[in-house]
Write a protein that holds these residues in place. Structure first.
Motif, PDB file in Angstrom:
ATOM      1  N   GLY A   1       0.796  -1.220   0.000  1.00  0.00           N
ATOM      2  CA  GLY A   1       0.000   0.000   0.000  1.00  0.00           C
ATOM      3  C   GLY A   1       0.827   1.268   0.000  1.00  0.00           C
ATOM      4  N   LEU A   2       2.105   1.153  -0.390  1.00  0.00           N
ATOM      5  CA  LEU A   2       2.995   2.312  -0.447  1.00  0.00           C
ATOM      6  C   LEU A   2       2.989   2.966  -1.824  1.00  0.00           C
ATOM      7  N   GLU A   3       2.458   2.276  -2.806  1.00  0.00           N
ATOM      8  CA  GLU A   3       2.297   2.819  -4.158  1.00  0.00           C
ATOM      9  C   GLU A   3       0.885   2.502  -4.632  1.00  0.00           C
ATOM     10  N   ARG A   4       0.380   3.327  -5.504  1.00  0.00           N
ATOM     11  CA  ARG A   4      -0.943   3.094  -6.082  1.00  0.00           C
ATOM     12  C   ARG A   4      -0.808   2.730  -7.551  1.00  0.00           C
ATOM     13  N   GLY A   5      -1.556   1.715  -7.970  1.00  0.00           N
ATOM     14  CA  GLY A   5      -1.514   1.276  -9.357  1.00  0.00           C
ATOM     15  C   GLY A   5      -2.212   2.258 -10.283  1.00  0.00           C
ATOM     16  N   ASP A   6      -2.126   1.982 -11.570  1.00  0.00           N
ATOM     17  CA  ASP A   6      -2.829   2.803 -12.557  1.00  0.00           C
ATOM     18  C   ASP A   6      -4.339   2.661 -12.357  1.00  0.00           C
ATOM     19  N   ARG A   7      -5.073   3.609 -12.853  1.00  0.00           N
ATOM     20  CA  ARG A   7      -6.531   3.567 -12.704  1.00  0.00           C
ATOM     21  C   ARG A   7      -7.149   2.374 -13.413  1.00  0.00           C
ATOM     22  N   SER A   8      -6.436   1.800 -14.370  1.00  0.00           N
ATOM     23  CA  SER A   8      -6.957   0.631 -15.089  1.00  0.00           C
ATOM     24  C   SER A   8      -6.844  -0.652 -14.277  1.00  0.00           C
ATOM     25  N   SER A   9      -6.116  -0.619 -13.140  1.00  0.00           N
ATOM     26  CA  SER A   9      -5.911  -1.813 -12.320  1.00  0.00           C
ATOM     27  C   SER A   9      -7.196  -2.202 -11.601  1.00  0.00           C
ATOM     28  N   ASP A  10      -7.431  -3.506 -11.475  1.00  0.00           N
ATOM     29  CA  ASP A  10      -8.636  -3.976 -10.781  1.00  0.00           C
ATOM     30  C   ASP A  10      -8.523  -3.762  -9.277  1.00  0.00           C
ATOM     31  N   GLY A  11      -7.478  -4.327  -8.645  1.00  0.00           N
ATOM     32  CA  GLY A  11      -7.369  -4.118  -7.208  1.00  0.00           C
ATOM     33  C   GLY A  11      -6.417  -5.074  -6.521  1.00  0.00           C
ATOM     34  N   ILE A  12      -6.149  -4.775  -5.248  1.00  0.00           N
ATOM     35  CA  ILE A  12      -5.311  -5.604  -4.393  1.00  0.00           C
ATOM     36  C   ILE A  12      -6.072  -5.859  -3.100  1.00  0.00           C
ATOM     37  N   ASP A  13      -6.281  -7.139  -2.788  1.00  0.00           N
ATOM     38  CA  ASP A  13      -6.952  -7.529  -1.552  1.00  0.00           C
ATOM     39  C   ASP A  13      -5.952  -8.194  -0.623  1.00  0.00           C
ATOM     40  N   ILE A  14      -6.005  -7.858   0.652  1.00  0.00           N
ATOM     41  CA  ILE A  14      -5.171  -8.486   1.679  1.00  0.00           C
ATOM     42  C   ILE A  14      -6.097  -9.058   2.736  1.00  0.00           C
ATOM     43  N   PHE A  15      -6.009 -10.369   2.967  1.00  0.00           N
ATOM     44  CA  PHE A  15      -6.862 -11.032   3.949  1.00  0.00           C
ATOM     45  C   PHE A  15      -8.342 -10.749   3.691  1.00  0.00           C
ATOM     46  N   GLY A  16      -8.713 -10.720   2.422  1.00  0.00           N
ATOM     47  CA  GLY A  16     -10.105 -10.519   2.066  1.00  0.00           C
ATOM     48  C   GLY A  16     -10.575  -9.082   2.118  1.00  0.00           C
ATOM     49  N   GLN A  17      -9.688  -8.149   2.431  1.00  0.00           N
ATOM     50  CA  GLN A  17     -10.041  -6.735   2.489  1.00  0.00           C
ATOM     51  C   GLN A  17      -9.313  -5.982   1.375  1.00  0.00           C
ATOM     52  N   CYS A  18     -10.000  -5.038   0.772  1.00  0.00           N
ATOM     53  CA  CYS A  18      -9.446  -4.320  -0.370  1.00  0.00           C
ATOM     54  C   CYS A  18      -8.488  -3.225   0.098  1.00  0.00           C
ATOM     55  N   MET A  19      -7.224  -3.337  -0.314  1.00  0.00           N
ATOM     56  CA  MET A  19      -6.225  -2.325  -0.007  1.00  0.00           C
ATOM     57  C   MET A  19      -6.313  -1.149  -0.978  1.00  0.00           C
ATOM     58  N   GLN A  20      -6.431  -1.466  -2.265  1.00  0.00           N
ATOM     59  CA  GLN A  20      -6.565  -0.414  -3.267  1.00  0.00           C
ATOM     60  C   GLN A  20      -7.322  -0.942  -4.479  1.00  0.00           C
ATOM     61  N   LYS A  21      -7.947  -0.016  -5.181  1.00  0.00           N
ATOM     62  CA  LYS A  21      -8.728  -0.380  -6.358  1.00  0.00           C
ATOM     63  C   LYS A  21      -8.742   0.806  -7.317  1.00  0.00           C
ATOM     64  N   ALA A  22      -8.548   0.508  -8.592  1.00  0.00           N
ATOM     65  CA  ALA A  22      -8.594   1.536  -9.641  1.00  0.00           C
ATOM     66  C   ALA A  22      -7.671   2.712  -9.330  1.00  0.00           C
ATOM     67  N   GLY A  23      -6.495   2.398  -8.765  1.00  0.00           N
ATOM     68  CA  GLY A  23      -5.511   3.438  -8.524  1.00  0.00           C
ATOM     69  C   GLY A  23      -5.720   4.260  -7.284  1.00  0.00           C
ATOM     70  N   LYS A  24      -6.626   3.837  -6.392  1.00  0.00           N
ATOM     71  CA  LYS A  24      -6.890   4.594  -5.177  1.00  0.00           C
ATOM     72  C   LYS A  24      -6.851   3.660  -3.968  1.00  0.00           C
ATOM     73  N   LEU A  25      -6.218   4.130  -2.870  1.00  0.00           N
ATOM     74  CA  LEU A  25      -6.257   3.391  -1.619  1.00  0.00           C
ATOM     75  C   LEU A  25      -7.661   3.476  -1.029  1.00  0.00           C
ATOM     76  N   THR A  26      -8.108   2.398  -0.420  1.00  0.00           N
ATOM     77  CA  THR A  26      -9.436   2.392   0.182  1.00  0.00           C
ATOM     78  C   THR A  26      -9.384   2.993   1.583  1.00  0.00           C
ATOM     79  N   SER A  27     -10.548   3.229   2.132  1.00  0.00           N
ATOM     80  CA  SER A  27     -10.633   3.785   3.488  1.00  0.00           C
ATOM     81  C   SER A  27     -10.115   2.805   4.536  1.00  0.00           C
ATOM     82  N   ASP A  28     -10.017   1.513   4.170  1.00  0.00           N
ATOM     83  CA  ASP A  28      -9.529   0.496   5.114  1.00  0.00           C
ATOM     84  C   ASP A  28      -8.023   0.290   5.033  1.00  0.00           C
ATOM     85  N   ALA A  29      -7.352   0.988   4.132  1.00  0.00           N
ATOM     86  CA  ALA A  29      -5.937   0.724   3.870  1.00  0.00           C
ATOM     87  C   ALA A  29      -5.082   0.865   5.127  1.00  0.00           C
TER      88      ALA A  29
END
Length: 275
Positions: free
Chosen positions: A46-74
Motif C-alpha cells: 500500500g505504499l504505491e498506487r496502481g494505474d486507474r486501469s488496475s482492478d485491485g489488491i486484496d489483503i486477507f479478504g479486504q481491499c487495499m486499493q482499487k482503480a488506482g486509489k487506496l481504500t478507506s480500510d488501507a
C-alpha cells in the motif's frame, strides 16, 4: 491482485499482474534489475498506487486499493503487513530494543507512541522477538553500532512485535555478506514455518530462493514470466528466461550448493489474498 499495472510516465513498470498468494506460504520474487520486484512489493504494502486501469489488491479478504486509489480500510490493513527494506530503516541513535518496540506503534494510543512509553508486556514481547532472531546480547546497543546483518534481523524482530500476518521483504540480504544473508533467510524461514506468517521476499540471487522458498515468482519486464516450484529454477531455465541478464541472478557460492532441505511446494491452502 488482478490486472495490476503501474506506469511511470511512458515506462510500464508492471503490466496487468494477476497473482494470488496463499496463507502461510513463503514465496520468493526474483528478476533482473528493473524487472518490477520492488514496485510490486510496494503496491502490495500500500505504499504505491496502481494505474486507474488496475482492478485491485486484496489483503486477507479486504481491499487495499482499487482503480488506482487506496481504500478507506488501507491504514487498518497495513497494521497486519510488515515491510522489511534493504536499508534496514532503524533509528541509529536509539537502542536496538527501542527500535524493535517501534513495531508496537500501530496498535498503541498515539500519546504513548509520542512519549515512547511502552508497557512491561510490550517490552517483554520485544525482548522475546530479539532473542528469537539471535541478537539478544545487543538489545541495549545503539542501532548504529550493529552490523548490517544484526540490523536486518532487528527489522525482522520489529515486524514480529508489530504482529504482522503478512511479511514483505524487499531484497533484505542484498547488502549483506553470505554468512549474514544466511542468518537472515533462516530467521525468515523459521518465522514462516513456526508461526505460519505469510512471507513474500524479493531476492537478487536465485540460490536463496531455491534453498528457502518452495514457490518462486519470476518477473521479467513487469510481467510474470514464471510462477511455480523453486526446484524447477535450474541455471539453464533461468538463461532461457532472462538471457544474458540471468548472470546477475546466479550466485556462484559453494556454501549454498549443498542439497537444500526444501519443503514440498503445494497449493490448496486457504487463500490469503487475491492480489
Amino acid at each position: 491482485m488482478t490486472k495490476l499495472s503501474k506506469s511511470f510516465g511512458q515506462k510500464k513498470a508492471l503490466r496487468e499482474i494477476d497473482l494470488t498468494v496463499e496463507r502461510g506460504e513463503m514465496v520468493a520474487l526474483i528478476g533482473a534489475s528493473g524487472s518490477g520486484k520492488s514496485t510490486l512489493i510496494r503496491h502490495i504494502a500500500g505504499l504505491e498506487r496502481g494505474d486507474r486501469s488496475s482492478d485491485g489488491i486484496d489483503i486477507f479478504g479486504q481491499c487495499m486499493q482499487k482503480a488506482g486509489k487506496l481504500t478507506s480500510d488501507a491504514r487498518m490493513i497495513r497494521r497486519d503487513v510488515g515491510v522489511i527494506f534493504q536499508q534496514f530503516n532503524l533509528v541509529n541513535r536509539l537502542p536496538l530494543l527501542t527500535n524493535v518496540l517501534i513495531g508496537c506503534l500501530g496498535r498503541v494510543p498515539g500519546w504513548r507512541g509520542t512519549l515512547g512509553f511502552f508497557s512491561r508486556v510490550e517490552q517483554l514481547r520485544a525482548m522475546q522477538a530479539i532473542d528469537r532472531v539471535g541478537i539478544a546480547s545487543a538489545a541495549r546497543q545503539r542501532a548504529s553500532t550493529l552490523s548490517g546483518g544484526q540490523q536486518q534481523r532487528a527489522a525482522i524482530a520489529r515486524a514480529l512485535v508489530q504482529g504482522a500476518k503478512l511479511l514483505l521483504a524487499d531484497e533484505p540480504i542484498a547488502s549483506l555478506d553470505p554468512a549474514s544473508a544466511k542468518r537472515v533467510m533462516e530467521a525468515l524461514s523459521d518465522i514462516n514455518r513456526r508461526d505460519g506468517i505469510t512471507i513474500v521476499v524479493s531476492l537478487h540471487q536465485v540460490e536463496y530462493a531455491r534453498r528457502y522458498c518452495p514457490r518462486t515468482i519470476a518477473l521479467r519486464d513487469g510481467t510474470i514470466a514464471y510462477d511455480g516450484p523453486s526446484t524447477a529454477l535450474t541455471n539453464d531455465f533461468l538463461r532461457s528466461l532472462y538471457g544474458e541478464a540471468s548472470e546477475e541472478l546466479i550466485l556462484p557460492d559453494a556454501t549454498l550448493h549443498e542439497e537444500p532441505a526444501l519443503r514440498s511446494w503445494s497449493v490448496g491452502r486457504p487463500a490469503l489474498a487475491a492480489v
